[in-house]
Design an enzyme around this catalytic site. Structure first.
Site, PDB file in Angstrom:
ATOM      1  N   GLU A  95       0.734  -1.170  -0.103  1.00  0.00           N
ATOM      2  CA  GLU A  95       0.186  -0.024   0.097  1.00  0.00           C
ATOM      3  C   GLU A  95       0.839   1.382  -0.098  1.00  0.00           C
ATOM      4  O   GLU A  95       1.711   1.640   0.847  1.00  0.00           O
ATOM      5  CB  GLU A  95      -0.827   0.032   1.080  1.00  0.00           C
ATOM      6  N   LYS A 127      -7.897 -15.059  16.152  1.00  0.00           N
ATOM      7  CA  LYS A 127      -7.980 -14.836  14.878  1.00  0.00           C
ATOM      8  C   LYS A 127      -9.413 -14.401  14.501  1.00  0.00           C
ATOM      9  O   LYS A 127      -9.885 -14.398  13.320  1.00  0.00           O
ATOM     10  CB  LYS A 127      -7.498 -15.861  13.924  1.00  0.00           C
ATOM     11  N   ASP A 135       2.575 -13.912  12.735  1.00  0.00           N
ATOM     12  CA  ASP A 135       1.564 -14.510  12.147  1.00  0.00           C
ATOM     13  C   ASP A 135       0.304 -13.447  11.770  1.00  0.00           C
ATOM     14  O   ASP A 135      -0.178 -12.720  12.495  1.00  0.00           O
ATOM     15  CB  ASP A 135       0.530 -15.486  13.153  1.00  0.00           C
ATOM     16  N   HIS A 190      -2.769   9.845  -1.393  1.00  0.00           N
ATOM     17  CA  HIS A 190      -2.836   8.501  -1.966  1.00  0.00           C
ATOM     18  C   HIS A 190      -2.751   8.706  -3.523  1.00  0.00           C
ATOM     19  O   HIS A 190      -1.995   7.888  -4.112  1.00  0.00           O
ATOM     20  CB  HIS A 190      -4.390   7.956  -1.827  1.00  0.00           C
TER      21      HIS A 190
END
Length: 934
Positions: free
Chosen positions: A618, A752, A828, A924
């Site tokens: 990104e 998660k 992770d 952006h």
């Protein structure tokens, strides 16, 4: 024995053979004896003795003198006979005498002198206490402090010998007792302590450069040695100048010369003896770290081969220095030093037969004794034979001599046993074993590393012949535009493979069944896979070569999925350590996915700057973090607090009835249940320690949330093993035999997935980070105002998230920062779900500055295990200084959690400021919309 003939004109002669002496000669015994340690005790009064100095002689024709074992003095003191070898009583008498002497000196000294010397002794003892206290802070409880003292004591002994024997200067004991305390207090041990600190600190830093112990020690001596040399030379000059200035004061002059020599020899002993001790300490630390890392990785579920490979990479393999290259000068110096050492000892051992001085002294003593007692021995008509016995010592019967007698008796018993023909051989064998073990321990780090590397090489497959190896074409120089073409094939079949016609599938299957897969060429193995005879997941095991397995799997999937892209280099797979991946990180591997890695920083966290790596695709994410770091640093950096540390696992169990489930819940919530479960859980690991059990009941289902500290590992595998064992103990030992385990993970962890239990009770590390941004920095760096930033944060992060019903999502982009850092550091990435739980608060201070904080209750990170064993990710952990296990278990993982919270803080600050200024879309468009290259 001595013989004198009947004639008065004859002389006493030594006799070795009694056959030369007449049989009917008169025989006398001469027994010399001494009374030792008399002190205030009276000696026995004996008749018929000859006295010479302190030695008395008894002349007797009987053997009575030989049988004397005990005498009694007039005051009742009992004197016992013994060989005067024990010195316990002698030392006690010396101590008493020294105490009395000091007491007399104190009584005759002036008050000021007493006070001055007392202050010097207090300063000396404080210096010694400070030495051990600082060495303890460095990481050594006793041995480094004791070694420092021994090093200085050796320097003192060498200097004292040179002063008294070579320079022939008098150093009275009184001068030493008064001068040494001042010397110790003034000189101290600061340089040696700093050297030890530098050595151990360099070892901690050396994990990034993988230096071995000699290199670490060499670097520390290069940094600290000049300071030691400067200070010692300055003090040597001062003491020598004082000796010249006060040359008319012999006592002061001699002591100053002694002090200068002590400092000179101290340089020598520090660079030799103390350095050797520090090197040994380094290697012991290395072994401790390797063992600790192995145990944590095994607890985390890694295979033995992977663990060995990680240990090899993390061992201090050593960079090249002058100590690594063979040096003729160094070798000659070592051989010369050893030769001189043994030569001096050999000369000392042989001095008796080289000069025979002792024999001359013994002869003179013998004839002196004869002259003293000759007049007391009558000459017989046939001559006289005299037997001269060894000197017998009598000591008063008191406590010290009684203790000494017991000790000597015990030593004598051991000595007698040691002379036994069987025991002596056993002792010799034990000595040989002990010496071998000590040699092994002194070289244990190098032996450990060598054997580890050998073991890994044995476990790794042998290189194949050219016809079975992965074919790699020669490097070809191509244009940049050509590298992006999908038609570019990185690996084509080798010449030998192309020339050899493929065997029929039936023949290949027979070879496969015979266990000869390794002899097949790549295309034949691919045919086995595409025919369904060889599973994709079994390639590594069958081929014994992880890299070849990846290459063949790519070809097989390319055929099965009709995806020729896998035969190109668009997804790379070369130059990667798949030995670490297999059995640890991924299955059915076909390559690796390169990600751009940027760095944000420096960001000052708790006073220390960090450059934080971020892997992301990104655009403007790293730039945003950089802007936040700059603004935060202008305010002094980030302050962090870790409030909780505990990974969780929440199994689900079921009971036949609600009543039994409720009883089990009450038992688990009780002190008894908590303690029993802690004992069972903690027995499964050195590092995992159960902190608390939290339970929840849903019908006859019971959910148990284990919260556990797991050292520097993230800890999911480690804690799962403990949970399984604890549940087993519940059914087999604790009386809940009707309990059925539904699942080791019952989503009560929660892992998660977004969950209020993690937001409220925390999971992993709970961290709060705060920073104060000056209002000028908000305007100049963030291009906004404090009021606008605070307003956007309240409306967006607090009210907006509440309107959305968010759980733990009261932030702008915490997940962005967490995921980018996790990918770069081998964490992770799926755990960004709960790790991104964050509430961002911004307020305006009374001074108009901006106070920003992030509270993150469930950051799940580790510095060992998982993706951290891979070299790229591990190198980024090294960049932060938190790779592997810390000396204090869990410290590296906790520091990593603080770093994650801090970079989230910078990202929050930058994004909210951009929103307040209306710059988000513009940034952006600039960073995330670059035109694609044709």
């Amino acid at each position: 024995m001595f013989y004198h003939g009947a004639s008065a004109n004859q002389h006493w002669i030594a006799v070795d053979d009694l056959s030369k002496v007449p049989v009917d000669v008169d025989h006398y015994n001469v027994v010399p004896f001494q009374f030792r340690r008399a002190g205030e005790y009276k000696e026995p009064v004996l008749s018929g003795i000859v006295e010479l100095d302190e030695v008395k002689f008894v002349v007797s024709q009987s053997d009575a003198a030989e049988q004397w074992q005990q005498l009694t003095a007039e005051d009742g003191t009992v004197w016992r006979s013994r060989a005067y070898h024990g010195k316990l009583g002698k030392y006690s008498d010396m101590a008493v005498g020294a105490f009395n002497k000091v007491l007399n000196l104190v009584r005759g000294a002036e008050t000021f002198d007493i006070a001055l010397v007392t202050c010097a002794y207090i300063a000396m003892f404080y210096t010694l206490f400070n030495l051990f206290a600082r060495m303890r802070a460095v990481g050594s409880k006793v041995w480094l402090g004791l070694s420092t003292l021994v090093s200085s004591f050796f320097a003192f002994l060498f200097a004292l010998y040179i002063t008294t024997r070579v320079l022939d200067l008098s150093i009275p004991f009184l001068s030493l007792s008064e001068g040494i305390p001042f010397f110790v207090a003034v000189v101290g041990f600061n340089n040696k302590i700093l050297l030890a600190e530098k050595v151990l600190q360099n070892q901690l830093n050396a994990q990034s450069s993988k230096n071995d112990a000699p290199t670490v020690l060499y670097q520390a001596l290069r940094e600290q040695g000049p300071l030691l040399l400067r200070d010692h030379l300055f003090m040597i000059t001062a003491f020598l100048g004082c000796s010249f200035y006060a040359s008319y004061l012999d006592g002061l002059k001699n002591f100053c010369i002694l002090a200068a020599l002590i400092l000179a020899f101290d340089i020598l002993t520090t660079s030799t003896f103390l350095s050797a001790i520090l090197s040994l300490k380094l290697e012991i630390n290395q072994i401790h770290r390797s063992t600790l890392l192995r145990e944590q990785l095994e607890d985390d579920g890694l295979t033995e081969t992977t663990v060995d490979d990680v240990l090899k990479s993390n061992s201090l393999a050593g960079t090249k220095t002058f100590t690594d290259a063979p040096s003729t000068l160094v070798t000659v110096a070592k051989v010369a030093g050893v030769s001189v050492f043994f030569g001096l000892h050999f000369y000392g051992f042989g001095s008796a037969w080289l000069s025979d001085l002792s024999a001359g002294n013994e002869t003179n003593d013998t004839f002196t004794l004869y002259d003293a007692v000759a007049d007391q021995i009558p000459i017989g008509s046939n001559g006289t034979l005299v037997t001269l016995f060894p000197t017998r010592f009598f000591l008063p019967e008191k406590l010290s001599t009684q203790i000494e007698a017991v000790v000597l008796s015990f030593i004598g018993l051991i000595s007698t046993a040691a002379r036994d023909k069987y025991i002596s051989k056993f002792i010799l064998f034990a000595f040989a074993v002990s010496a071998s073990i000590n040699v092994y321990l002194l070289n244990v780090a190098r032996i450990h590393t060598t054997r580890l590397e050998d073991a890994i090489e044995l476990k790794k497959p042998k290189k194949k012949a050219s016809k079975t190896a992965v074919s790699v074409p020669k490097a070809v120089v191509v244009k940049d535009s050509e590298t992006t073409k999908s038609s570019e094939i990185l690996h084509s079949s080798s010449e030998s493979e192309s020339e050899q016609s493929s065997r029929p599938l039936e023949q290949v299957i027979e070879l496969y069944k015979d266990g000869k897969v390794k002899t097949l060429v790549d295309d034949e193995v691919v045919s086995l896979v595409t025919a369904g005879k060889l599973p994709l997941y079994a390639l590594e095991k069958q081929l014994g070569d992880n890299l070849r397995a990846v290459a063949i799997r790519r070809k097989a999937i390319s055929d099965l999925a009709d995806a020729p892209v896998l035969r190109s280099n668009k997804l790379p797979y070369l130059h990667y350590d798949y030995d670490r991946v297999f059995g640890a990180c991924c299955e059915n591997v076909i390559g690796y996915m390169p990600l751009p890695v940027g760095v944000a920083g420096p960001l000052i966290i708790d006073g220390k700057p960090y450059h934080i790596p971020m892997a992301t695709t990104e655009g403007c994410l790293v730039a945003s973090a950089m802007r936040g770091c700059k603004a935060i640093n202008l305010g002094g950096g980030v302050t962090t607090v870790l409030t909780k540390d505990g990974m969780t696992r929440g199994p689900c169990v079921k009971f036949p009835s609600l009543k039994r489930a409720g009883q089990c819940k009450l038992w688990l919530d009780s002190d008894e249940g908590q303690e029993e479960m802690k004992k069972a859980f903690n027995s499964t690991s050195r590092f995992a320690r159960l902190q608390h059990l939290q339970t929840a009941l849903a019908g006859d289902l019971l959910f148990i949330r284990f919260r556990t500290v797991t050292g520097d590992a993230m800890g999911m595998n480690m804690i799962s093993k403990g949970v399984e064992y604890a549940l087993k103990q519940m059914t087999e030992v604790f009386g809940w035999d009707d309990m059925m385990v539904v699942s080791v993970s019952g989503n009560y962890c929660t892992d998660k997935k977004p969950a209020a239990v993690n937001w409220i009770n925390g999971r992993g590390k709970s961290v709060v980070a705060e920073a104060s941004i000056p209002k000028d920095a908000v305007v100049k760096v963030l291009k906004s105002s404090v009021k606008a930033v605070v307003d956007v944060n309240v409306n967006k992060n607090l009210i907006g998230s509440a309107m959305a019903g968010s759980v733990g999502g009261f932030n702008a982009q915490a997940a962005n920062m967490v995921t980018a850092v996790y990918l770069a550091l081998g964490q992770d990435p799926a755990q960004n779900v709960e790790s991104s739980n964050c509430i961002t608060l911004m307020t305006e201070t009374e001074d108009g500055d901006l106070k920003v904080s992030v509270s993150m209750p469930s950051i799940e990170v580790g510095t060992i295990g998982g993706g951290t064993i891979l070299d790229p990710q591990g190198s980024m952990l090294e960049l932060l200084g938190v790779r592997g296990p810390a000396d204090v278990p869990g410290e590296n993982a906790r520091q990593l959690a603080k770093i994650v919270a801090s970079i989230v803080l910078s990202g929050e600050l930058s994004l909210v400021s951009a929103l307040a200024a209306g710059h988000l879309v513009q940034s952006h468009m600039q960073h995330n919309r670059a035109a694609a290259k044709k």
